[in-house]
Design an enzyme around this catalytic site. Structure first.
Site, PDB file in Angstrom:
ATOM      1  N   GLY A  78      51.637  44.290  26.071  1.00 36.93           N
ATOM      2  CA  GLY A  78      50.252  44.607  26.448  1.00 36.93           C
ATOM      3  C   GLY A  78      49.509  45.581  25.549  1.00 36.93           C
ATOM      4  O   GLY A  78      48.299  45.485  25.394  1.00 36.93           O
ATOM      5  N   ASP A  99      50.011  51.525  36.241  1.00 32.42           N
ATOM      6  CA  ASP A  99      49.794  51.049  37.598  1.00 32.42           C
ATOM      7  C   ASP A  99      50.558  52.000  38.529  1.00 32.42           C
ATOM      8  O   ASP A  99      50.022  53.011  38.969  1.00 32.42           O
ATOM      9  CB  ASP A  99      50.286  49.597  37.663  1.00 32.42           C
ATOM     10  CG  ASP A  99      49.972  48.923  38.971  1.00 32.42           C
ATOM     11  OD1 ASP A  99      48.910  49.206  39.538  1.00 32.42           O
ATOM     12  OD2 ASP A  99      50.783  48.112  39.448  1.00 32.42           O
TER      13      ASP A  99
HETATM   14  P1  IMP Z   1      53.735  50.303  36.177  1.00 32.27           P
HETATM   15  O1  IMP Z   1      55.165  50.509  35.829  1.00 32.27           O
HETATM   16  O2  IMP Z   1      53.591  49.915  37.626  1.00 32.27           O
HETATM   17  O3  IMP Z   1      52.857  51.479  35.824  1.00 32.27           O
HETATM   18  O4  IMP Z   1      53.263  49.006  35.414  1.00 32.27           O
HETATM   19  C1  IMP Z   1      52.694  49.025  34.166  1.00 32.27           C
HETATM   20  C2  IMP Z   1      52.704  47.632  33.572  1.00 32.27           C
HETATM   21  O5  IMP Z   1      52.311  46.671  34.558  1.00 32.27           O
HETATM   22  C3  IMP Z   1      51.679  47.498  32.475  1.00 32.27           C
HETATM   23  O6  IMP Z   1      52.254  47.747  31.216  1.00 32.27           O
HETATM   24  C4  IMP Z   1      51.231  46.053  32.599  1.00 32.27           C
HETATM   25  O7  IMP Z   1      52.073  45.216  31.852  1.00 32.27           O
HETATM   26  C5  IMP Z   1      51.433  45.706  34.051  1.00 32.27           C
HETATM   27  N1  IMP Z   1      50.165  45.754  34.814  1.00 32.27           N
HETATM   28  C6  IMP Z   1      49.814  46.640  35.749  1.00 32.27           C
HETATM   29  N2  IMP Z   1      48.598  46.398  36.253  1.00 32.27           N
HETATM   30  C7  IMP Z   1      48.143  45.314  35.588  1.00 32.27           C
HETATM   31  C8  IMP Z   1      46.914  44.573  35.634  1.00 32.27           C
HETATM   32  O8  IMP Z   1      45.954  44.857  36.398  1.00 32.27           O
HETATM   33  N3  IMP Z   1      46.816  43.522  34.774  1.00 32.27           N
HETATM   34  C9  IMP Z   1      47.820  43.166  33.921  1.00 32.27           C
HETATM   35  N4  IMP Z   1      48.977  43.837  33.832  1.00 32.27           N
HETATM   36  C10 IMP Z   1      49.141  44.900  34.661  1.00 32.27           C
HETATM   37 MG    MG Z   2      52.832  45.298  30.096  1.00 32.14          MG
END
Ligand code: IMP
Ligand code: MG
Length: 180
Positions: free
Chosen positions: A43, A102
């Site tokens: 990403g 996220d």
């Molecule tokens: P976390 O570990 O929950 O903070 O997730 C982070 C990862 O989730 C990011 O690097 C994204 O790949 C994915 N992610 C979280 N929210 C979104 C979104 O709204 N769209 C696309 N990918 C997301």
């Molecule tokens: Mg990602």
């Protein structure tokens, strides 16, 4: 503005301004130093490409890949390194670049892991974050834009590995893009 995918949340120009602001901040904070910018695949690749061109410092780059959502839209909470960086980071000033925070679990785990390798410093930089969903305490020095608790695609972010190439950031209903 909108198209059949959803609504444009941030335009190319707004994303560009975000990179300029973060790049200036990093350039000022690390004056006289060299930075190693590590992008979290996949990403972060679009954001990182724009960001490093706004950093006016000696700079090297690397990439790391961690297990991701796959085609689901909620975090599993399990973070696994799929591809490691190719170098020793001991004594280096590291900036980890992520597309979006996220729950914060990915960056928290990744930071803990890289800290065991004795860099001189580690700071985090994210293009987007959803403060409403953050589950862990995490110190992110460089934050681009806060977004509401909605699913976004484009500017490197995917839904089921697609739409990373959209130049703007869109907010979508995952159930609708699923049927595209
Ligand atoms: P976390 O570990 O929950 O903070 O997730 C982070 C990862 O989730 C990011 O690097 C994204 O790949 C994915 N992610 C979280 N929210 C979104 C979104 O709204 N769209 C696309 N990918 C997301
Ligand atoms: Mg990602």
């Amino acid at each position: 503005m909108s198209n059949k995918l959803g609504k444009v949340l941030f335009s190319k120009q707004e994303l560009n301004e975000m990179c300029q602001r973060l790049g200036k901040q990093i350039t000022a904070d690390y004056a006289g130093k060299e930075v190693l910018v590590i992008g979290v695949l996949r990403g972060a690749f679009v954001f990182m490409a724009d960001l490093v061109r706004e950093i006016d410092l000696p700079c090297t780059i690397d990439f790391i890949a961690v297990s991701s959502y796959g085609s689901s839209t909620t975090s599993s909470g399990v973070v696994k390194i799929v591809k490691d960086i190719n170098q020793n980071i001991e004594g280096k000033d590291v900036i980890i670049v992520e597309d979006i925070i996220d729950t914060g679990l990915t960056l928290k785990k990744l930071t803990e892991l890289l800290e065991t390798r004795n860099p001189n410093s580690i700071e985090l930089c994210t293009a987007f974050d959803k403060p409403a969903r953050c589950k862990v305490e995490i110190d992110v020095k460089y934050r681009g834009i806060e977004i509401p608790d909605e699913f976004v695609i484009g500017y490197g972010l995917d839904y089921a590995e697609k739409y990373r190439n959209l130049p703007e950031l869109y907010v979508v209903n995952p159930e609708e893009v699923m049927n595209e």
